[in-house]
Design an enzyme around this catalytic site. Sequence first.
Site, short mmCIF file in Angstrom:
data_model
loop_
_atom_site.label_atom_id
_atom_site.label_comp_id
_atom_site.label_asym_id
_atom_site.label_seq_id
_atom_site.Cartn_x
_atom_site.Cartn_y
_atom_site.Cartn_z
N GLY A 105 -33.47 5.60 -2.42
CA GLY A 105 -32.45 5.95 -3.41
C GLY A 105 -31.07 5.76 -2.83
O GLY A 105 -30.49 6.69 -2.26
N GLN A 137 -25.94 -0.74 -8.84
CA GLN A 137 -25.68 0.11 -7.68
C GLN A 137 -25.72 -0.69 -6.39
O GLN A 137 -24.91 -0.49 -5.49
CB GLN A 137 -26.69 1.26 -7.62
N CYS A 147 -26.02 21.66 -17.25
CA CYS A 147 -26.55 21.73 -15.88
C CYS A 147 -25.82 22.79 -15.06
O CYS A 147 -26.44 23.55 -14.31
CB CYS A 147 -26.43 20.37 -15.20
N SER A 191 -31.58 -0.41 -8.89
CA SER A 191 -30.44 -0.69 -9.76
C SER A 191 -29.62 -1.82 -9.16
O SER A 191 -29.03 -1.67 -8.09
CB SER A 191 -29.57 0.56 -9.94
N SER A 195 -24.78 13.94 -6.30
CA SER A 195 -25.71 15.01 -5.95
C SER A 195 -24.89 16.20 -5.48
O SER A 195 -23.68 16.09 -5.30
CB SER A 195 -26.69 14.54 -4.86
#
Length: 435
Positions: free
Chosen positions: A227, A253, A416, A250, A189
Amino acid sequence: MTTQQDLPRGTGTPDPVTPGRAPRRRSRAVPRPNEGVWPGLATPPAAPVKARIAETLFRNAVRTLPVRIVFPGGERIGSGGPDSPVMRIERPGAFFARLGADSKIGFGESYMVGDWTTTDLAGLLTPFAARLSTLVPPALQRIGRRFAEARQPAAEVNSLEGSRENIHRHYDLSNELFALFLDETMSYSSGWFADGSDDLVLAQERKIDGILDMAGVREGMHVCEIGTGWGGLATRAAQRGARVTTLTISQEQKDLAERRLAEAGVADRVQVLLRDYREARGSYDAVVSVEMIEAVGVAYWPTYFAALDRLLAPGGRAGLQSITMPHDRMVVSQKDYTWIHKYVFPGGIIPSVTSIEQNLAADTGLRITERRSLGPDYARTLAHWRARFTDRWSEVEALGFDETFRRMWEFYLGYCEAGFRVGYLDVHQFALARP
């Protein structure tokens, strides 16, 4: 069914099935980058009329852009000077066929297969992003949305099962892949750079501290994180003396986050749950969620925001970090199926600040009490990721990823970065509390 004819050269090798876990069922042909599977990508669509229309629109659109478009044979268009980015169209027929079939997908696909090239991808895409909403006349945009462009598949709706599959297709590509281009905090992020600093690790730590401060996280609190990522924020919160319950859907993860938490010496303060936000229970002193809302989907925004409200104890605060886009663009494009959906983030939709405010007002007792914009910081973050990915490509390739994946990932990061450079995309941190 995907056939060998559907695959470009260099298809890579499949990832092994994790022992003890059944392989996921796939009911339709979707790109599987970690297996080198690219359904239908090798063959451009046969759409001569649409291709001619696309060529006319493209030539008109780029004529005044500060770029140089070079065709085979030496023809050049665009208003860019000698130092401006160059786009070389290697295979015009295939390029315009893909663009005509669906411009929102075909432009990126044509880069993936080498129909066009450039030595400065982010620089080239930046002027396109700056005029994204005006490159095609509004009337033609409406016609395209109604008759020509694909819509988001029902199979990618973010139901409980759909969300798990959508997340699996991106975040479970390979933990080793993400470790190669992210910084040591494994933060996927935007960072928040201090004045005069270009250190990505410090920027990520500053970002994490910023959102924890907005949520008022301190010693003795019990924090819910929606998250997990790879555990960077949970680690930082635990180092402040908080207990953390962090949620992810996930398995890959979860496994790596737990190892990293143990290595940081905070595993006794953090519980990682394999759980969807809709299944979360309990009452917490603070709730934090960093760039997870983009994977929720418009239909589930009310449920997501209601979960923040439901999980937050009286007097508590929430910290939310979200990529945002202009509200008018979000409204007209929220059902579009784009290259990003097909290849990177299935089921995703970026909210606007207005839509966040509207959902908070309609479905919660929470309101925004503080906000900060980090848009330019995200452009810098993406530039770091793109440089690291490029520099370490040989290591990525050794994981089994093919040349098509390399071009796909480069386009994703450059695309992006361009959006954040020109302000078409932004990212905000919000403090939420009950008045």
